[in-house]
Design a protein around this motif. Structure first.
Motif, PDB file in Angstrom:
ATOM      1  N   ALA A  59      -6.804  36.071 -29.645  1.00  0.00           N
ATOM      2  CA  ALA A  59      -7.378  35.899 -28.304  1.00  0.00           C
ATOM      3  C   ALA A  59      -6.591  34.868 -27.496  1.00  0.00           C
ATOM      4  N   SER A  60      -6.116  33.811 -28.181  1.00  0.00           N
ATOM      5  CA  SER A  60      -5.379  32.767 -27.448  1.00  0.00           C
ATOM      6  C   SER A  60      -4.042  33.291 -26.941  1.00  0.00           C
ATOM      7  N   LEU A  61      -3.346  34.068 -27.783  1.00  0.00           N
ATOM      8  CA  LEU A  61      -2.056  34.636 -27.351  1.00  0.00           C
ATOM      9  C   LEU A  61      -2.260  35.597 -26.180  1.00  0.00           C
ATOM     10  N   LYS A  62      -3.360  36.358 -26.247  1.00  0.00           N
ATOM     11  CA  LYS A  62      -3.660  37.301 -25.162  1.00  0.00           C
ATOM     12  C   LYS A  62      -3.956  36.544 -23.860  1.00  0.00           C
ATOM     13  N   GLU A  63      -4.793  35.494 -24.001  1.00  0.00           N
ATOM     14  CA  GLU A  63      -5.143  34.697 -22.814  1.00  0.00           C
ATOM     15  C   GLU A  63      -3.899  34.050 -22.189  1.00  0.00           C
ATOM     16  N   ALA A  64      -2.995  33.592 -23.053  1.00  0.00           N
ATOM     17  CA  ALA A  64      -1.775  32.931 -22.561  1.00  0.00           C
ATOM     18  C   ALA A  64      -0.713  33.937 -22.123  1.00  0.00           C
ATOM     19  N   GLN A  65      -0.934  35.209 -22.453  1.00  0.00           N
ATOM     20  CA  GLN A  65       0.043  36.275 -22.188  1.00  0.00           C
ATOM     21  C   GLN A  65       1.393  35.938 -22.818  1.00  0.00           C
ATOM     22  N   LEU A  66       1.328  35.562 -24.090  1.00  0.00           N
ATOM     23  CA  LEU A  66       2.544  35.193 -24.819  1.00  0.00           C
ATOM     24  C   LEU A  66       2.660  35.995 -26.107  1.00  0.00           C
ATOM     25  N   GLU A  67       3.899  36.063 -26.628  1.00  0.00           N
ATOM     26  CA  GLU A  67       4.184  36.623 -27.948  1.00  0.00           C
ATOM     27  C   GLU A  67       4.439  35.432 -28.876  1.00  0.00           C
ATOM     28  N   PRO A  68       4.271  35.637 -30.187  1.00  0.00           N
ATOM     29  CA  PRO A  68       4.572  34.530 -31.104  1.00  0.00           C
ATOM     30  C   PRO A  68       5.964  33.936 -30.902  1.00  0.00           C
ATOM     31  N   LYS A  69       6.949  34.765 -30.553  1.00  0.00           N
ATOM     32  CA  LYS A  69       8.330  34.262 -30.390  1.00  0.00           C
ATOM     33  C   LYS A  69       8.454  33.261 -29.233  1.00  0.00           C
ATOM     34  N   ASP A  70       7.477  33.233 -28.339  1.00  0.00           N
ATOM     35  CA  ASP A  70       7.520  32.292 -27.214  1.00  0.00           C
ATOM     36  C   ASP A  70       7.114  30.878 -27.627  1.00  0.00           C
ATOM     37  N   LEU A  71       6.535  30.727 -28.833  1.00  0.00           N
ATOM     38  CA  LEU A  71       6.049  29.417 -29.280  1.00  0.00           C
ATOM     39  C   LEU A  71       7.184  28.602 -29.899  1.00  0.00           C
ATOM     40  N   ASP A  72       7.180  27.293 -29.632  1.00  0.00           N
ATOM     41  CA  ASP A  72       8.189  26.403 -30.208  1.00  0.00           C
ATOM     42  C   ASP A  72       7.674  25.674 -31.437  1.00  0.00           C
ATOM     43  N   VAL A  73       6.364  25.469 -31.491  1.00  0.00           N
ATOM     44  CA  VAL A  73       5.807  24.704 -32.619  1.00  0.00           C
ATOM     45  C   VAL A  73       4.351  25.113 -32.846  1.00  0.00           C
ATOM     46  N   ILE A  74       3.958  25.136 -34.120  1.00  0.00           N
ATOM     47  CA  ILE A  74       2.561  25.401 -34.468  1.00  0.00           C
ATOM     48  C   ILE A  74       1.972  24.097 -35.005  1.00  0.00           C
ATOM     49  N   CYS A  75       0.854  23.687 -34.415  1.00  0.00           N
ATOM     50  CA  CYS A  75       0.260  22.393 -34.770  1.00  0.00           C
ATOM     51  C   CYS A  75      -1.124  22.626 -35.353  1.00  0.00           C
ATOM     52  N   TYR A  76      -1.486  21.803 -36.319  1.00  0.00           N
ATOM     53  CA  TYR A  76      -2.823  21.910 -36.905  1.00  0.00           C
ATOM     54  C   TYR A  76      -3.361  20.507 -37.154  1.00  0.00           C
ATOM     55  N   THR A  77      -4.661  20.390 -37.281  1.00  0.00           N
ATOM     56  CA  THR A  77      -5.280  19.095 -37.550  1.00  0.00           C
ATOM     57  C   THR A  77      -5.102  18.737 -39.018  1.00  0.00           C
ATOM     58  N   LYS A  78      -4.418  17.619 -39.244  1.00  0.00           N
ATOM     59  CA  LYS A  78      -4.160  17.165 -40.621  1.00  0.00           C
ATOM     60  C   LYS A  78      -5.344  16.334 -41.130  1.00  0.00           C
ATOM     61  N   GLY A  79      -6.086  15.723 -40.230  1.00  0.00           N
ATOM     62  CA  GLY A  79      -7.239  14.895 -40.555  1.00  0.00           C
ATOM     63  C   GLY A  79      -7.489  13.937 -39.412  1.00  0.00           C
ATOM     64  N   PRO A  80      -8.508  13.121 -39.433  1.00  0.00           N
ATOM     65  CA  PRO A  80      -9.584  13.101 -40.428  1.00  0.00           C
ATOM     66  C   PRO A  80     -10.575  14.237 -40.177  1.00  0.00           C
ATOM     67  N   GLY A  81     -11.423  14.478 -41.180  1.00  0.00           N
ATOM     68  CA  GLY A  81     -12.413  15.532 -41.042  1.00  0.00           C
ATOM     69  C   GLY A  81     -12.923  15.971 -42.397  1.00  0.00           C
ATOM     70  N   MET A  82     -13.654  17.069 -42.413  1.00  0.00           N
ATOM     71  CA  MET A  82     -14.183  17.620 -43.660  1.00  0.00           C
ATOM     72  C   MET A  82     -13.109  18.510 -44.288  1.00  0.00           C
ATOM     73  N   ALA A  83     -12.830  18.312 -45.583  1.00  0.00           N
ATOM     74  CA  ALA A  83     -11.690  18.986 -46.211  1.00  0.00           C
ATOM     75  C   ALA A  83     -11.758  20.518 -46.164  1.00  0.00           C
ATOM     76  N   PRO A  84     -12.870  21.153 -46.554  1.00  0.00           N
ATOM     77  CA  PRO A  84     -12.835  22.633 -46.575  1.00  0.00           C
ATOM     78  C   PRO A  84     -12.523  23.261 -45.210  1.00  0.00           C
ATOM     79  N   PRO A  85     -13.194  22.851 -44.111  1.00  0.00           N
ATOM     80  CA  PRO A  85     -12.789  23.435 -42.829  1.00  0.00           C
ATOM     81  C   PRO A  85     -11.384  23.043 -42.379  1.00  0.00           C
ATOM     82  N   LEU A  86     -10.952  21.805 -42.700  1.00  0.00           N
ATOM     83  CA  LEU A  86      -9.578  21.404 -42.355  1.00  0.00           C
ATOM     84  C   LEU A  86      -8.559  22.323 -43.024  1.00  0.00           C
TER      85      LEU A  86
END
Ligand code: FE2
Length: 347
Positions: A59-86
């Protein structure tokens, strides 16, 4: 130009955001809402995130009207937080990074809130109050670190509100804090509660126990001193919600003001889920204006946990040269704000 996709899932929201040089391209999110009286548990929350995450990435790629190749970096939350959902976010981020051959970056959740708040409000160098279900910190930037000036010594302010909402069986939809805020508007009767500021730190667990006893007399086996019987019967839920908000928000305003005075700052930025609370914003605004300062706050799209903040902070890290080998792509439940070298700021 840096185009970043961010994945956030450290608590009960799973969100994906895409940002290109500060321009918001997509911000999609789903919240795991539990029945009244129940909190969200790690295992069930992770299950919710697993079921939603791939739909949201698409849904995010569709909303942004982008293809994966248009992305330069993929970021994720490393912490802090609850381990299983992280872990749900980290595993999907690693997989997409390998699948699409795009660099991967783990981002500190608190730094995400701070950078997103600065971007949206235009605050330059504010004292930051980060208040949510899992965090309560007063933060100021100095010498390439976001330094913690004050924090909770036990539970987070949002956790105090959430747990009180559970005791009085308020709905968790859209959030327990929002429903406390609405109920509080019906009262202006202040019931005295403990006020616990210790130096620059705050404590909420004793206040929670105290107000739980008021809401549910006889809840505990070994009773401590209780208010008079007639007093108890006169309280209504709205009075308790009002009094709880007034007390804990005053504590937060006090330590924020002290940080402003110490740093000589005239800007305050409120971030995190509790930052949506309009009464907290009002109290903080009054304090700021009395000092000749200014309050910056955002609405629920940006102050509640979202993927965009992880994308934006990750993009700033990426732009300033930060890289992360795949073997460092883990999660950590404890990850303090001041552990991160703020390589993207030079002031
Ligand atoms: Fe958060």
């Amino acid at each position: 130009m840096v185009c970043a996709l961010g994945i956030e899932g450290s608590a009960n929201k799973i969100g994906i955001g895409i940002i290109r040089d500060g321009e918001v391209l997509a911000n999609v999110r789903r919240t795991y809402i539990t029945p009244p009286g129940e909190g969200f548990l790690p295992k069930e929350t992770a299950k919710h995130h697993r079921e939603a995450i791939l739909v949201l990435v698409k849904a995010s790629l569709k909303e942004a009207q982008l293809e994966p190749k248009d992305l330069d970096v993929i970021c994720y939350t490393k912490g802090p937080g609850m381990a299983p959902p992280l872990l749900v976010g980290a595993i999907v981020a690693r997989t997409l990074s390998l699948l699409w051959d795009i660099p991967l970056l783990g981002v500190n959740h608190c730094i995400g809130h701070i950078e997103m708040g600065r971007l949206i409000t235009g605050a330059q160098n504010p004292i930051v109050l980060y208040v949510s279900g899992g965090n309560t910190q007063v933060i100021a930037y100095s010498n390439q670190r976001y330094r913690i000036f004050g924090e909770t010594i036990d539970i987070a302010v949002g956790n105090c509100l959430d747990r009180f909402a559970r005791i009085i069986k308020l709905s968790n939809d859209p959030s327990p804090g929002y429903n406390i805020e609405q109920l509080a508007k019906l009262s202006s009767r202040y019931i005295k509660l403990p006020y616990v500021v210790k130096g620059m730190d705050v404590s909420f667990s004793g206040i929670l126990s105290y107000i739980e006893d008021l809401a549910e007399p006889g809840r505990r086996q070994n009773k401590r001193k209780k208010p008079q019987e007639e007093e108890i019967t006169n309280y209504c839920q709205a009075d308790l919600c009002y009094s709880l908000q007034e007390t804990i928000f005053a504590m937060l305003v006090e330590i924020t003001e002290r940080a402003m005075a110490h740093c000589g700052s005239n800007e305050v930025l409120i971030v995190g889920g509790v930052g949506c609370n309009e009464r907290l914003q009002e109290m903080m605004r009054i304090m700021c204006e009395e000092r000749g300062g200014k309050l910056f706050a955002t609405d629920e799209r940006y102050c509640i946990d979202n993927g965009l903040m992880i994308a934006h902070a990750g993009a700033e890290m990426f732009r300033s040269g930060t890289r992360m080998p795949l073997e460092e792509a883990f999660v950590t439940q404890r990850f303090r704000t001041d552990e991160v070298l703020v390589s993207w700021r030079e002031d």
